[in-house]
Write a protein that holds these residues in place. Sequence first.
Motif, PDB file in Angstrom:
ATOM      1  N   ALA A 207       0.837  -1.195   0.000  1.00 22.94           N
ATOM      2  CA  ALA A 207       0.000   0.000   0.000  1.00 22.94           C
ATOM      3  C   ALA A 207       0.876   1.250   0.000  1.00 22.94           C
ATOM      4  O   ALA A 207       1.892   1.308   0.699  1.00 22.94           O
ATOM      5  CB  ALA A 207      -0.920  -0.004   1.220  1.00 22.94           C
ATOM      6  N   GLY A 208       0.477   2.220  -0.818  1.00 20.32           N
ATOM      7  CA  GLY A 208       1.258   3.432  -0.959  1.00 20.32           C
ATOM      8  C   GLY A 208       2.251   3.381  -2.097  1.00 20.32           C
ATOM      9  O   GLY A 208       2.830   4.414  -2.478  1.00 20.32           O
ATOM     10  N   GLY A 209       2.456   2.208  -2.655  1.00 18.24           N
ATOM     11  CA  GLY A 209       3.404   2.039  -3.741  1.00 18.24           C
ATOM     12  C   GLY A 209       2.815   2.384  -5.100  1.00 18.24           C
ATOM     13  O   GLY A 209       1.674   2.845  -5.206  1.00 18.24           O
ATOM     14  N   SER A 210       3.621   2.140  -6.132  1.00 18.52           N
ATOM     15  CA  SER A 210       3.235   2.485  -7.500  1.00 18.52           C
ATOM     16  C   SER A 210       3.492   1.325  -8.451  1.00 18.52           C
ATOM     17  O   SER A 210       4.381   0.499  -8.216  1.00 18.52           O
ATOM     18  CB  SER A 210       4.041   3.701  -7.984  1.00 18.52           C
ATOM     19  N   LEU A 211       2.707   1.300  -9.511  1.00 16.33           N
ATOM     20  CA  LEU A 211       2.907   0.387 -10.627  1.00 16.33           C
ATOM     21  C   LEU A 211       2.547   1.109 -11.910  1.00 16.33           C
ATOM     22  O   LEU A 211       1.698   2.013 -11.902  1.00 16.33           O
ATOM     23  CB  LEU A 211       2.020  -0.860 -10.498  1.00 16.33           C
TER      24      LEU A 211
END
Length: 126
Positions: A14-18
Motif C-alpha cells: 500500500a502506498g506504492g506504485s505500478l
Amino acid sequence: QVQLVESGGGLVQAGGSLRLSCAASGRTFSDRAMGWFRQAPGKEREFVAGISWRGVSPTYADSVKGRFTISRDNVKNTVYLQMNSLKPEDTAVYYCSAMKSPWSPPSTREASYDQWGQGTQVTVSS
C-alpha cells in the motif's frame, strides 16, 4: 489477429506504485479511444480510466482520480496506466480495451468496447 497485451502488474505494498502497459498488435488503434477496466474477486468489472484517440481529455473513475494517470503513445501503439498511492482496494485484474467506434470520446460503459486484453493481476498488500 488483433491483440491487446497488458503487462506491468504485480504485488506491491500500500502506498506504492505500478505502471501498466497495453501493447496493441495486428492493427493500429490510433483512431480509437482506449480504456482500462478492472475486476476484483466477486465483483463486476468496472471502468477505471479512458483516453481519447488524440491522447487528451482523460476520464477517471472517482475512486482513482488524483492517483492514476492514463496516457498513450500512438507511434508505439501502446496505452499506459500509471498507478500511484495504491490501496488494497485497488487489488484486481486490470484489462485494457479499445472502443468499438473510431473518433469517439472514451466511454465509461463496458459495452462501448469490443477489443480486450487478457488482463494483468495487481495485488496491493496492506
